[in-house]
Design an enzyme around this catalytic site. Sequence first.
Site, short mmCIF file in Angstrom:
data_model
loop_
_atom_site.label_atom_id
_atom_site.label_comp_id
_atom_site.label_asym_id
_atom_site.label_seq_id
_atom_site.Cartn_x
_atom_site.Cartn_y
_atom_site.Cartn_z
N GLN A 1 -4.23 -0.10 -6.56
CA GLN A 1 -3.84 -0.82 -5.44
C GLN A 1 -4.99 -1.75 -5.27
OE1 GLN A 1 -1.42 1.55 -2.43
NE2 GLN A 1 0.13 1.14 -3.72
N ALA A 2 -4.80 -2.74 -4.69
CA ALA A 2 -5.84 -3.97 -4.29
C ALA A 2 -6.82 -3.15 -3.36
CB ALA A 2 -5.19 -5.14 -3.85
N CYS A 3 -6.26 -2.35 -2.39
CA CYS A 3 -7.22 -1.80 -1.37
C CYS A 3 -7.95 -0.68 -1.91
CB CYS A 3 -6.27 -1.34 -0.11
SG CYS A 3 -5.10 -0.03 -0.84
N GLY A 4 -7.82 -0.28 -3.18
CA GLY A 4 -8.48 0.75 -3.74
C GLY A 4 -7.86 2.09 -3.83
N ASN B 1 0.75 -1.15 -0.19
CA ASN B 1 0.09 0.11 0.11
C ASN B 1 0.80 1.41 -0.08
OD1 ASN B 1 -1.05 1.98 2.31
ND2 ASN B 1 -2.68 1.40 0.98
#
Length: 195
Positions: free
Chosen positions: A171-174, A140
């Site tokens: 990123q995968a977390c948005g 992140n």
Amino acid sequence: MSNLRLCRNKHGVLGRPRSKGNILFQLTGSIACYKACNVISKLVQEGCDVKTVCSVNALKFIGKSTLEGLTHNAVYVDTFEDRSALEHIELTKWMDLAIICPATANIINKMAAGIGDDYISTIFLAFDFKKPYLVAPAMNQNMWAHPATKRSVDILEGWGVKMIGPGTGYQACGDKGAGRLSEPDAIYKEIKKNL
Ligand SMILES: Cc1cc2nc3c(=O)[nH]c(=O)nc-3n(C[C@H](O)[C@H](O)[C@H](O)COP(=O)(O)O)c2cc1C
């Protein structure tokens, strides 16, 4: 599991093909582990002998069977496993190049602090710096921008470790920002360049 790929030499004798490079490919606990499989597959297709080491947390993102299937080699996880007790030393001698892909904030900070409490960090402490050591971070954006991570990256680079990326973007977390794993093709090219 041993490496089972066999081929015939010019005299027709069956044997292992000559490796185009012994690669120690290490994975840590990031969602980007799935992208690493593309890099591993390309290296194997290219004729490299690839041995993988996973942190315990990497195995929450990827299965041993996938890595064994791709590399035809057993996966190392536990330093105290029932094989050779000194295999982490043997691996540092066997390898032509080591890479961590994806590399978490945790492993980067641990390595820079000289901690050796799992397979990957222990291998790093036994590493022969005449050989290339590559790190492809994936995390992140706040983890990447954290002062601890920044300092650790500086320390590792000062010791001769080469960073690949990270990239910037989704990123995968948005979130959007720096910390994304570099694209598999770029990582593959960097490995080949450093072999
Ligand atoms: C779904 C999920 C995704 C994660 N992705 C990352 C990541 O991309 N990068 C990172 O540094 N940590 C990530 N983490 C946190 C690490 O897995 C955690 O710090 C772990 O202790 C790392 O252990 P390792 O470095 O030994 O593999 C993630 C955690 C979860 C639950």
